[in-house]
Enzyme design. Structure first.
Site: not given
Ligand code: ZN
Ligand code: ADP
Ligand code: MG
Length: 646
Positions: A129-130, A424-425, A500, A428, A132-133
């Site tokens: 870079f240096w 499943h739900e 779970d 719960h 290039i600059m």
């Molecule tokens: Zn569950």
């Protein structure tokens, strides 16, 4: 071209070549090959892995000789391992001479090579870079444009809120941002604190980018957009410079919006993760933070960002004055899907017998982008068949096409998945209602959220945070409800309950080892409150906190608590099977139900009755899910993360 420039060009070529070799070498040394779990285990068996770092489910295995990493592999451990089997497994590895460690730090830090080579590369690039600059200053250099901001600027966006379907709450929240952008001075004069950063969080294809554009379109302001992934894999300093340029450009064009897509690519938690060398990303992130902190109150710039991985973001990004406004953009529900389909069908000739309600029903789990894609596929199919309109046939084929698409495969929600999640739900939810010490159920849903296939939310009635023995036991029972429902109904279990089970064994373990809730072990705290993951505290045995015998008693006490809860859950759900059946049918149909419906079902209402009731008052719940609650506190607790099979 004079001689001096020629020389410089040759030097640059040489330096680039050396740097590339350096980067390449460091890649070889650091690159970890991703293996399947089976292959990973085979490598351990063959002695090709002698060092193992376990970080949750993410494992990294390495072959280390003379302190040098010769090979490196990663894998994801299956989540089926529980505490006991994992300990046995890891101990087995130690017995065959593998050094096993659980770590949250950088395992590469010890290797001289891995830290040296990137450094070398950095030095070389800096030299380049240096040069290039210097040559640029001399007037003879090529105009390298890597420093230029690659931001896209769009000035007259035609996107409006009406193009974003089915996300009324999000629109309402963003309306405020629109008002501010229209007249920032007005707000500043009144001393109103407007968020400088808005974070849009949600799965891919849910319209986050669309939303950001719609805000710019509604407010009629320019829209500067970059993607976080543009910043990675760049030379040190370039990313930070780009950020600076971007904000400078935005400041000259106030009011405006800066949109950073995929911010997680640069905004990852700093100092985390395996393998070093994230300097560039960190500098870019720091620069974003500095720029956002530099906003004046009346600056008419709003920074919006999008991510689907909020969990890995650096907390610094979320601090006040930065991305302190957060908007969740979720997968659409049945109604949302219907509206999105309608928006995208606006300029397509649809056959009159197409019913978007039906299409919405069978596309559970589709994102907005996938729905748009589905209509596009259908249009292509219709055109190919030489039809003038898009009919049901094309739509159904379009669905299959999207389902078979590469990204979708992993998370297809079929009718049978839906039924399974619903049971499943329901398991719960029913148990939460039946167990006296569980908090009341506030919302039950089978819409996937994050990695969960569905969720049941309960909400405490008081602020009382004390946990009693009975409350914990009920909590375990309720958490097992999903698994038990699957056992009873599907007569097979899915991997959906793994989170779970983790939760359950974590609670049971703490009851026994920390809270003195086991008669057999008495009032002794065996473990301190160390971070727990996968339901285990690694290293207790080796640290000699207690004897093997005690460890066995602890395990058997944990097992007893869980077994008892499992028996109770099974008994309760068997006795209330019809409630569970009705609830799961309502869930399959409506996807999300709230307190009121849960209570109706618990009193024995038939699913048809509940569905009819919901049809009648459609919408009111969505607008204000808290309407049916007694106390105004919007706080709720996500009781479980039911992982989908990804
Ligand atoms: Zn569950
Ligand atoms: P994200 O940025 O969240 O990944 P996008 O905004 O890029 O998603 O969405 C991709 C495309 O999906 C949009 O251009 C639009 O066509 C469609 N889309 C997504 N969500 C919606 C929505 N709520 N309403 C209408 N179209 C949507
Ligand atoms: Mg996007």
């Amino acid at each position: 071209m004079n001689k001096k420039t020629k020389n410089i060009i040759w030097i640059i070529v040489a330096v680039v070549a050396v740097a590339l070799v350096g980067v390449f070498l460091s890649d070889i040394l650091n690159a970890a090959t991703e293996l399947s779990f089976t292959d990973f285990m085979t490598k351990i068996g063959n002695g090709e892995i002698n060092t193992l770092y376990v970080d949750g489910y993410a494992w990294q295995g390495m072959l280390v000789t003379d302190g040098r990493i010769v090979a490196s592999y990663t894998t994801v451990a299956p989540s089926i391992y529980d505490y006991a089997s994992l300990t046995t497994l890891l101990q087995g590895f130690e017995n065959v001479g593998v050094s096993v460690d659980i770590t949250f730090t950088d395992p590469n830090a010890g290797s001289v090579w891995s830290s040296l080579i990137p450094l070398l590369g950095v030095v070389l690039v800096a030299v380049m870079f240096w040069l290039i600059m210097r040559s640029a200053a001399g007037g003879g250099g090529a105009n390298m444009s890597i420093n230029k901001t690659k931001a896209h600027v769009q000035s007259n966006l035609k996107v409006r809120f009406s193009d974003v379907a089915g996300a009324e709450e999000e629109k309402e929240e963003l309306q405020e941002v629109v008002e501010f952008l229209k007249s920032p001075k007005k707000f500043a004069a009144l001393g109103a604190r407007i968020p400088s950063g808005v974070l849009l969080v949600g799965p891919p294809g849910t319209g986050k980018t669309l939303f950001a554009k719609a805000v710019a379109g509604e407010a009629g302001v320019p829209f500067f957009s970059v993607s976080g992934s543009d910043f990675v894999e760049m030379y040190v300093g370039v990313g930070a410079k780009r950020v600076r340029d971007l904000f400078d450009m935005a400041k000259k064009n106030q009011p405006c919006i800066i949109f950073i897509d995929e911010i997680d690519a640069v905004g990852r938690r700093r100092g985390a993760g395996l393998g070093g060398g994230h300097d560039e990303r960190e500098q870019t992130l720091n620069q974003i933070l500095v720029q956002m902190d530099g906003f004046e109150a009346n600056d008419g710039i709003i920074v919006m960002a999008a991510t689907n991985r909020e969990d890995i973001l650096d907390p610094a990004l979320l601090r006040p004055g930065r991305f302190d406004r957060r908007i969740n953009v979720n997968l659409p529900d049945v109604k949302g899907r219907e509206q999105i389909l309608k928006v995208h069908a606006r300029n397509k000739p649809m056959s009159p017998d197409v019913n978007f309600k039906t299409v919405a029903r069978i596309t559970a789990g589709f994102s907005g982008a996938e729905l748009a894609n589905l209509l596009n596929e259908a249009a292509i199919l219709a055109a190919r068949a030489g039809k003038k309109t898009i009919g049901n046939l094309e739509l159904y084929d379009g669905i299959n096409k999207v389902l078979m698409g590469p990204q979708k495969k992993s998370r297809v929600v079929t009718e049978s998945d839906k039924r399974c999640t619903a049971y499943h739900e329901a398991g719960h939810a029913v148990l939460a209602c039946l167990c006296k010490h569980c908090d009341p159920v506030h919302e039950v849903s089978i819409i996937p959220r994050g990695r969960a296939a569905g969720y049941t939310m309960t909400r405490p009635e008081t602020d009382d945070n004390d946990v009693s023995y009975n409350k914990l036991v009920d909590n375990i029972c309720m958490s097992l409800g999903g698994r038990v429902a699957e056992e009873l109904v599907i007569q097979d279990v899915t991997t959906g309950a793994s989170a779970d089970l983790q939760h359950v064994s974590d609670i049971a373990r703490r009851m026994v080892t920390q809270w003195g809730m086991s008669d057999k072990l008495g009032l002794v705290a065996y473990d301190s409150d160390l971070p727990v993951f996968m339901g285990m505290e690694y290293g207790n045995q080796s640290r000699g906190g207690y004897s093997q015998e005690t460890a066995a008693t602890i395990d058997s006490e944990i097992r007893r608590l869980i077994t008892e809860a499992h028996e109770r859950a099974t008994k309760l759900l068997k006795e209330n099977r019809s409630i569970m059946d009705n609830m799961s049918r309502v869930l399959v149909e409506k996807e999300t139900i709230y307190t009121e419906e849960v209570q109706m079902l618990m009193k024995g209402a038939d699913y048809k009755e509940v569905i009819a009731y919901m049809d009648e008052k459609e919408g009111t719940h969505r607008d204000n899910p808290f309407a049916s609650m007694t106390t105004p506190s919007p706080e709720h607790v996500v009781k479980e993360e039911n992982e989908s099979q990804e």
